[in-house]
Structures are given as C-alpha cells and as structure tokens.
Design an enzyme around this catalytic site. Structure first.
Site, mmCIF file in Angstrom:
data_model
loop_
_atom_site.group_PDB
_atom_site.id
_atom_site.type_symbol
_atom_site.label_atom_id
_atom_site.label_comp_id
_atom_site.label_asym_id
_atom_site.label_seq_id
_atom_site.Cartn_x
_atom_site.Cartn_y
_atom_site.Cartn_z
ATOM 1 C CD GLU A 277 -10.937 -1.707 9.079
ATOM 2 O OE1 GLU A 277 -10.989 -0.568 9.305
ATOM 3 O OE2 GLU A 277 -10.883 -2.641 8.062
ATOM 4 C CB SER B 149 -12.815 -5.143 6.323
ATOM 5 O OG SER B 149 -11.891 -5.089 5.117
ATOM 6 N NE ARG C 111 -3.707 -2.319 0.737
ATOM 7 C CZ ARG C 111 -4.777 -2.677 1.590
ATOM 8 N NH1 ARG C 111 -5.064 -2.008 2.261
ATOM 9 N NH2 ARG C 111 -5.332 -3.840 1.346
ATOM 10 N NE ARG D 122 -3.745 -2.010 10.926
ATOM 11 C CZ ARG D 122 -4.561 -1.234 10.330
ATOM 12 N NH1 ARG D 122 -5.922 -1.396 10.524
ATOM 13 N NH2 ARG D 122 -4.262 -0.050 9.792
ATOM 14 C CD GLU E 264 -3.270 2.976 2.564
ATOM 15 O OE1 GLU E 264 -2.827 2.675 3.884
ATOM 16 O OE2 GLU E 264 -4.346 2.285 2.169
ATOM 17 N NE ARG F 144 -4.598 3.157 13.029
ATOM 18 C CZ ARG F 144 -4.456 4.667 13.131
ATOM 19 N NH1 ARG F 144 -3.417 4.890 14.189
ATOM 20 N NH2 ARG F 144 -5.139 5.540 12.675
ATOM 21 C CG HIS F 145 -1.430 2.674 8.379
ATOM 22 N ND1 HIS F 145 -2.057 3.607 9.692
ATOM 23 C CD2 HIS F 145 -2.547 2.574 7.338
ATOM 24 C CE1 HIS F 145 -3.023 3.870 9.297
ATOM 25 N NE2 HIS F 145 -3.290 3.141 8.110
#
Length: 460
Positions: free
Chosen positions: A383, A386, A240, A434, A242, A248-249
């Site tokens: 989270e 998902s 990712r 995570r 991002e 947490r990333h």
RNA sequence: GCCCCGGUAGUGUAGCGGCCUAUCAUGCGGGCCUGUCGAGCCCGCGACUCGGGUUCAAAUCCCGACCGGGGCGCCA
C-alpha cells in the site's frame, strides 16, 4: 588564529572578506567542482573534497578526491613535489578534506580522461582513523551502523543516489501538481486533538496543555476546500506513534497529500494520482539516469492506465489463489495480489470501494451498499496511498462520526467549515518514503530517509 | 503489542563446552614499488555487549539487562 582578512566595502550594506581567516592559501572561491573541469584545458584549477583513497606506488601516488561531481584523480609525483610535501600528502587519512591547486592534464590512464598534477595543496580538515565505517570498502556495513554514522554513509555514491532520485521525483511531483493548479500549503503539525483515531499519537506538552503531533493533514486540507482554493497539496512530515517495527514503517514520514474540489467522483482523484506518479517515475528515468545506474536499477514507469479493481473483485482473485480475506487486505493478501497483478504486467493498481466499515469517517459511503468511495493505491504488493471521495454534507458527516464512536462536538473547528459552503471534494495521502522504497526496490524504508525516526531510533 | 532470531577487532564475519595465545576479509601502522584505478607483495596492530549462574573448564550452556535483525497485527 587572529583574523587577517581584509574587509572590503562593496556598498553601504555589504562587505566581504577576501581571505579566509583560517589561513587557507588555496583560494576556495576559485574552486571548481570536478564535473565542471574541462579535460581539454591544461590550465590550473582548484579542487576540493574528500580523500577517498590514496594508492601509493613508491615515487608516484594516486589520490582519489571526491566531491559532489564525482571522483577526480590527483596524481602526485615525488620528484616534482619534493620528498617532504609528497610524504605529507600521501599520509593524509582517508576521508580528510583537502584542497588542491594543480594543473589539469589529459590522461589515457584515467577513466575520467584527465588528472590533476598538484602544485599546492592544503589539509582543510583531517579525518580520524579508523573510520566508523568504510565509504568505499568492500566489506558490507549493516544498516544500523550506517544510520548511526549517517554523515559518513551519505558519502557513498549509492546512498547519495537514493536522495538525488528522491529529490528529482519530488520536484516532478510538485511541477505536475502546480501545472494542474494545486497550491502548496503548510498545515499545523501540533494539534489539540488527534482527529482520525486509529493511528496512535505522540503526546506533548503545549504550554501546560496536552497537544499531539499531527498524524495527517487530513482535516486541514479538507477545511481548505471550503475556502475556494479548490486544489491544495502538502508535502510534510506526519507522525505515527505506532509500535510497528518493520521495514516499511517510520515514526516520522513524509506525507504527500492533496485534496481537490468539484470532483465528479473518486476517479478524478485517481486520475490525478496516476498522472502525478507517472511524471515522478518518468523524471527519475530521464533526469536520474546516472543515479539509477549507480544503484543498478532498471526503472520502468508502471503500465497505464493503472487498473482499478473493486475490493470484491480483489477478494475473488485472492480466493482463487486460496487466500481468504475479510474486510481488508492483510499483508499476505496484498503481496499475493501484487504477484497476480505482476503476472498481468501491472506494477501499480488501485483497489477501490473498500467496505465503509474499514474506512475513516470522512470517506463517503456508497449509498445503500456496505462499500465506500475509497481507494488504496498498491505498488508491487504494498500500500502506497489511500484516498477517496470525502463526505461533504455536514449532516451525513456527523452521522458517520457518531457511527465511528466519535463525538462531533470534538470536531467543531472542522465541521464548521462544512456548514457554510463546502464543495464536493476528494483527495489522497501518499507515503513518500514508501514510494521511493518501492520504486527503487529498496529493502527498508529507512534507506529512503536521511535521518529516520523509528520505534527505537531518535538519534541522530 | 505478539512470535522467532542474533550480539566476536573500527567495519563485516568464522568458531557454538577443553583443539582459542579466537578464523578470514577489510581497516590501521611500517616496508618495497613512477601509471595505479577493488593496485600488488611482505611484516605488524586490533575483538568474545554487560551482570549473575552451571562446570574441573565458558566466546560456546542457563538466567537477566541492554542493544540489534526478521515476521505479524496496524498503517502510508
């Protein structure tokens, strides 16, 4: 040094040398890991490892030698070894690698119940001084320094414990999924198109063509549902790009994905997730006891069944605490919900039926409502995963793509699989790091990755 | 991408205009010690991220660069 080993033929295609070419006189083939040594024996053993500390007390010195099995004490006596040899051994730099041949002796003085009296020893690799960071020093070391020197950081038992537990939990997860008939697969990580949109992609040059690193195996695991494999899982990196820079990333994380066919509803997927996580945490508790102790963690399997709260209910629960949320839980909302659930005794819970607007095109809409057959697994206010039921009807799927501003013609390779026999299916994607972070109550995901990749870290 | 905060021996820190020849711990070097186990005691070594500016005077104030920490958004 010249090769002095003797090549011994064992068979037509196999040979071994019976001497190490570097002139090691202590035979490493006979080496025992410290946890394999019987304290009752008074035999000779060969141990090898890292010199953790040397406590010199004049004519006696205690060398703590660390290997995978723990720390073993080598007790050196000046009068036994002779002044020169004793002097050399007790001056070895910390963290050097040495091999010792010596006699095992039971000892009341030593915590482990035995010590090794050296007969012969060899310096296999001397460490430079000073060390870039201490392994057992009482001073704190910042995470950044630790990650820059990860090879040394991992020598610390509390760091190694994290990865031992990660391994145990992943192993339990694999067992659990295999038992349920899931097949482990590997899908490509270099892709032509980015698929889902949303998360940013890493672009790369693929023989002169644009390509991207996979942000998720989503489309591929779904395509596999049309093959008759029925249940597949993958534990693999996801990328990712991002710009997130939080605790947490990661830019590269391990995604645990599974997908299952012929589900009645998304509840079947949640059941599987719950069983899988429960088995992972129980494995950590049962098989990883010693590591949990090192980390000072009391791990409890989250209370089951994990509650399944609809997004609307969650919204109401938050409103009662004075927190307003719109179509999704924000970080604060997640945390507050975590506190509410913790009060009720739940660490893990699902939030289900998010507004379809917030969910990707492949999620099935709950017909006639603004909701979707989706769920997020929340673990202590964060989270973790998902998933949901997927849309398996090609016409509806195409319509959803258009609704999301995507062009179905860009997804030919994917849609094709839906046109020739696609069963109803659903699945989930879980962030492994995570999971470990939350289970072990670590402050930063980077702690759960051996060599983390984040916005600013590409080395080591 | 936005908002805060920080960079001092190898490591972790104190100092935040002159009392700095920079504190403490750990580490490293040397010395004493035959039962240590976060060993102890004595002596020594080692640092102000870089570039510009303000000032009689800068580790300390200002600007920039580089590096790092936290939060948000987004996500797993």
């Amino acid at each position: 040094m010249e090769w002095q080993g003797v090549i011994k033929e064992i068979g037509p295609y196999l040979y071994i040398s019976d001497e190490f070419p570097h002139g090691v006189s202590v035979n490493l083939k006979e080496r025992k890991r410290s946890d394999d040594i019987d304290p009752e024996t008074d035999e000779e053993v060969i141990v090898a490892g890292w010199v953790q500390t040397i406590r010199k007390k004049g004519k006696i010195a205690f060398i703590l030698l660390r290997d995978r099995g723990g720390v073993v004490q080598v007790t050196a006596l000046k009068n036994e070894m002779g002044e020169e040899d004793y002097g050399r051994l007790t001056k070895v730099q910390r963290e050097s690698v040495i091999a010792v041949r010596g006699k095992v002796q039971k000892s009341e003085y030593v915590k482990r119940g035995f010590e090794i009296l050296p007969i012969e020893w060899e310096l296999l690799n001397e460490a430079d001084a000073p060390l870039p960071m201490g392994v057992v020093d009482k001073v704190n070391v910042e995470l950044d320094t630790r990650l820059d020197n990860r090879f040394m950081d991992l020598r610390r038992e509390e760091v190694m414990a994290i990865f031992a537990l990660k391994s145990t939990m992943l192993s339990a997860i694999r067992n659990n999924l295999e038992e349920k008939g899931f097949l482990e697969v590997q899908t490509p990580k270099i892709l032509k198109a980015g698929a889902e949109g949303g998360a940013t992609l890493f672009k790369l040059d693929y023989f002169g063509e644009n390509a991207y690193l996979a942000q998720s195996p989503q489309l591929f695991k779904q395509i596999l549902m049309s093959t008759g494999l029925e249940r597949v899982y993958e534990i693999a990196p996801a990328f990712r790009a991002e710009l997130s820079d939080t605790t947490r990333h990661l830019s590269e994380f391990t995604s645990l994905d599974f997908e299952m066919s012929f589900i009645e509803s998304q509840d079947d997927v949640m059941d599987a997730v719950e069983e899988m996580l429960d088995s992972a945490i129980k494995a950590a508790i049962e098989d990883g006891e010693k590591y949990l102790e090192i980390l000072g963690i009391e791990l409890k399997a989250p209370k089951r069944p994990y509650p399944r709260i609809s997004f609307e209910e969650a919204k109401k629960m938050l409103a009662e605490k004075g927190k307003q949320v719109e179509n999704d839980l924000d970080t604060e909302g997640e945390k507050i919900l975590g506190e509410i659930m913790a009060e009720k005794g739940y660490d893990a819970y699902f939030v289900v039926e998010y507004p379809e607007e917030e969910k990707p095109f492949y999620i099935m809409e709950k017909d006639g409502t603004p909701w979707s057959y989706s769920f997020d697994l929340e673990f202590r206010g964060q989270e973790l995963a998902s998933g949901g039921q997927r849309e398996h009807r090609p016409d509806v799927l195409e319509e959803r793509m258009r609704k999301k501003g995507l062009d179905p013609s860009d997804f030919e390779f994917y849609l094709k699989a839906f046109k020739y026999g696609m069963p109803p299916h659903g699945g989930v994607g879980i962030g492994v790091e995570r999971l470990i972070q939350k289970a072990l109550r670590l402050e930063n995901v980077r702690e759960t990755t051996i060599f983390p990749r984040d916005r600013f870290r590409l080395v080591p």
